[in-house]
Design an enzyme around this catalytic site. Structure first.
Site, PDB file in Angstrom:
ATOM      1  N   ARG A 165      -4.249   3.054   5.221  1.00  0.00           N
ATOM      2  CA  ARG A 165      -4.065   4.507   5.170  1.00  0.00           C
ATOM      3  C   ARG A 165      -4.274   5.046   6.584  1.00  0.00           C
ATOM      4  O   ARG A 165      -5.085   4.503   7.342  1.00  0.00           O
ATOM      5  CB  ARG A 165      -5.083   5.165   4.224  1.00  0.00           C
ATOM      6  N   HIS A 204       5.981   4.064   6.102  1.00  0.00           N
ATOM      7  CA  HIS A 204       5.217   3.657   4.908  1.00  0.00           C
ATOM      8  C   HIS A 204       6.050   2.716   4.011  1.00  0.00           C
ATOM      9  O   HIS A 204       6.326   3.033   2.854  1.00  0.00           O
ATOM     10  CB  HIS A 204       4.755   4.884   4.115  1.00  0.00           C
TER      11      HIS A 204
HETATM   12  P1  NAP Z   1      -8.852  -4.010  -2.953  1.00  0.00           P
HETATM   13  O1  NAP Z   1      -8.407  -5.199  -3.734  1.00  0.00           O
HETATM   14  O2  NAP Z   1      -9.661  -2.968  -3.634  1.00  0.00           O
HETATM   15  O3  NAP Z   1      -9.668  -4.575  -1.681  1.00  0.00           O
HETATM   16  C1  NAP Z   1     -10.334  -3.751  -0.816  1.00  0.00           C
HETATM   17  C2  NAP Z   1     -11.066  -4.565   0.244  1.00  0.00           C
HETATM   18  O4  NAP Z   1     -11.685  -3.686   1.176  1.00  0.00           O
HETATM   19  C3  NAP Z   1     -12.175  -5.434  -0.347  1.00  0.00           C
HETATM   20  O5  NAP Z   1     -12.265  -6.662   0.331  1.00  0.00           O
HETATM   21  C4  NAP Z   1     -13.429  -4.593  -0.083  1.00  0.00           C
HETATM   22  O6  NAP Z   1     -14.633  -5.347   0.023  1.00  0.00           O
HETATM   23  C5  NAP Z   1     -13.071  -3.981   1.257  1.00  0.00           C
HETATM   24  N1  NAP Z   1     -13.841  -2.760   1.503  1.00  0.00           N
HETATM   25  C6  NAP Z   1     -13.747  -1.554   0.890  1.00  0.00           C
HETATM   26  N2  NAP Z   1     -14.642  -0.689   1.401  1.00  0.00           N
HETATM   27  C7  NAP Z   1     -15.317  -1.356   2.358  1.00  0.00           C
HETATM   28  C8  NAP Z   1     -16.355  -1.002   3.256  1.00  0.00           C
HETATM   29  N3  NAP Z   1     -16.893   0.230   3.270  1.00  0.00           N
HETATM   30  N4  NAP Z   1     -16.815  -1.943   4.113  1.00  0.00           N
HETATM   31  C9  NAP Z   1     -16.279  -3.193   4.117  1.00  0.00           C
HETATM   32  N5  NAP Z   1     -15.294  -3.594   3.290  1.00  0.00           N
HETATM   33  C10 NAP Z   1     -14.816  -2.683   2.424  1.00  0.00           C
HETATM   34  O7  NAP Z   1      -7.606  -3.269  -2.295  1.00  0.00           O
HETATM   35  P2  NAP Z   1      -6.125  -3.860  -2.033  1.00  0.00           P
HETATM   36  O8  NAP Z   1      -5.393  -3.962  -3.312  1.00  0.00           O
HETATM   37  O9  NAP Z   1      -6.242  -5.061  -1.175  1.00  0.00           O
HETATM   38  O10 NAP Z   1      -5.467  -2.633  -1.221  1.00  0.00           O
HETATM   39  C11 NAP Z   1      -5.984  -2.199   0.018  1.00  0.00           C
HETATM   40  C12 NAP Z   1      -5.343  -0.893   0.437  1.00  0.00           C
HETATM   41  O11 NAP Z   1      -4.018  -1.113   0.900  1.00  0.00           O
HETATM   42  C13 NAP Z   1      -5.140   0.154  -0.652  1.00  0.00           C
HETATM   43  O12 NAP Z   1      -6.332   0.840  -0.912  1.00  0.00           O
HETATM   44  C14 NAP Z   1      -4.071   1.047  -0.085  1.00  0.00           C
HETATM   45  O13 NAP Z   1      -4.649   2.105   0.639  1.00  0.00           O
HETATM   46  C15 NAP Z   1      -3.321   0.147   0.891  1.00  0.00           C
HETATM   47  N6  NAP Z   1      -1.907  -0.067   0.502  1.00  0.00           N
HETATM   48  C16 NAP Z   1      -0.931   0.255   1.401  1.00  0.00           C
HETATM   49  C17 NAP Z   1       0.411   0.037   1.074  1.00  0.00           C
HETATM   50  C18 NAP Z   1       1.511   0.372   2.048  1.00  0.00           C
HETATM   51  O14 NAP Z   1       2.675   0.348   1.675  1.00  0.00           O
HETATM   52  N7  NAP Z   1       1.216   0.639   3.299  1.00  0.00           N
HETATM   53  C19 NAP Z   1       0.741  -0.515  -0.169  1.00  0.00           C
HETATM   54  C20 NAP Z   1      -0.276  -0.822  -1.048  1.00  0.00           C
HETATM   55  C21 NAP Z   1      -1.619  -0.600  -0.703  1.00  0.00           C
HETATM   56  P3  NAP Z   1     -15.210  -6.158  -1.270  1.00  0.00           P
HETATM   57  O15 NAP Z   1     -14.261  -7.304  -1.463  1.00  0.00           O
HETATM   58  O16 NAP Z   1     -16.543  -6.600  -0.861  1.00  0.00           O
HETATM   59  O17 NAP Z   1     -15.181  -5.184  -2.406  1.00  0.00           O
END
Ligand code: NAP
Length: 314
Positions: free
Chosen positions: A229, A277
């Site tokens: 983001r 995006h």
């Molecule tokens: P996810 O499965 O919820 O994983 C989030 C990761 O971030 C986990 O490893 C989590 O740690 C870590 N994290 C969160 N808060 C943290 C903090 N304060 N300090 C350290 N680590 C932290 O999410 P995901 O499915 O991989 O998706 C990630 C993001 O990608 C989404 O939230 C979205 O914003 C973005 N996204 C972008 C697109 C695009 O087209 N650009 C598409 C889809 C998604 P833990 O493992 O310890 O919980």
């Protein structure tokens, strides 16, 4: 009796129609309707809704709502909408989305790794200059966020010979991925990073996680890819580091304001590649299967799929 499942979304009409049509086809046991087609007398009968950037004033009317199924992965806006309401948020978790994101990460990491952006600039100057080649086994690509998307992308990079590190809330045990946690872990990881990939959700704790100070922890001449983001990175601080040469190039797919305003200095910055995006859009086919499966499970077994932790915000 058929349960009523409204589709509540701020999307193009054609996209709403497409979703309603496919969910109707895949879920014979439910009455899938656009929110605007829902009768007032039906509001209180709704227990679950499918959402995409819903208008808060619309979901508020669904007074007996228990959970929402998002057709998107990121949930930062939904968390704001539903915090304190008792409504659970189920986000999209889709292996096809993980694959698409891993493909995008590999593509743009290779773009940086093989200096494609520099050769483009050189062509503009008719300059025939061979840049040094460094093997992927000598380059460290690090992730902030090692969740569904980060993990899939990390594996893809390992298959392609890169050294991979990852920073997350909890320590990870992923083959060949060096895991870091905490503030000092972040500093340590950034200090050895050639290319940093951001795949961390936007929460109160991660807003401007990459600011002037944390960006200065990066190895000199490192590159950045932001696929998470916009507000994960403080844009002004990033520009300062790009201008000073501390950061060599940034590939940005997400911005605090989207579409990126025409007035943004990022558009013309020589060390920035702008993407609209597109790194991983929801795959309509696989996502609609997953949404239909989750709704079916709720109808048959009253089971709500794993939901977002509203306290931590992801
Ligand atoms: P996810 O499965 O919820 O994983 C989030 C990761 O971030 C986990 O490893 C989590 O740690 C870590 N994290 C969160 N808060 C943290 C903090 N304060 N300090 C350290 N680590 C932290 O999410 P995901 O499915 O991989 O998706 C990630 C993001 O990608 C989404 O939230 C979205 O914003 C973005 N996204 C972008 C697109 C695009 O087209 N650009 C598409 C889809 C998604 P833990 O493992 O310890 O919980």
């Amino acid at each position: 009796m058929k349960s009523i499942v409204p589709f509540v979304a701020k999307l193009e009409k054609s996209e709403i129609d497409k979703w309603v049509k496919v969910l109707k086809k895949k879920l014979k046991g439910a009455r899938i309707v656009k929110f605007s087609d829902l009768k007032k007398s039906e509001y209180s009968k709704v227990k679950v809704a499918v959402v995409a950037n819903p208008n808060p004033s619309e979901v508020e009317k669904l007074v007996n709502l228990k959970w929402v199924q998002s057709i998107w992965v990121g949930v930062e806006k939904l968390v704001q909408t539903f915090k304190g309401s008792g409504v659970k948020i189920v986000r999209l978790v889709d292996p096809e989305m993980n694959r698409t994101m891993a493909e995008a990460v590999l593509s743009w990491v290779l773009y940086l790794h093989r200096d494609m952006y520099s050769y483009r600039v050189q062509q503009g100057k008719k300059a025939w200059i061979e840049l040094d080649y460094i093997k992927p086994s000598k380059k460290v690509v690090s992730f902030i966020g090692l969740g569904e998307l980060g993990k899939a992308a990390a594996k893809k990079l390992i298959e392609n010979g890169f050294k991979v590190c990852g920073w997350s809330g909890s320590k990870k045990n992923i083959k060949k991925v060096k895991s870091f946690t905490g503030h000092f872990g972040l500093k340590k990881m950034l200090g050895q990073t050639d290319i940093l990939v951001s795949l961390i959700p936007l929460t109160d704790k991660t807003k401007y996680l990459l600011n002037y100070k944390t960006l200065s922890f990066l190895k000199k001449g490192a590159c950045i890819v932001n696929f998470a983001r916009g507000a994960i990175i403080n844009e002004k601080d990033l520009v300062k580091h790009l201008n000073s040469g501390n950061i060599k190039h940034a590939v940005l797919d997400v911005f605090e304001q989207e579409p990126l305003p025409k007035t943004s200095i990022l558009w013309k910055h020589k060390k920035v590649t702008i993407l609209p995006h597109i790194s991983a859009n929801t795959d309509f086919e696989s996502a609609s299967d997953i949404v239909a499966k989750n709704l079916r499970l709720f109808k048959l077994k009253k089971k709500i799929p794993k939901s977002v932790d509203l306290q931590r915000g992801y």
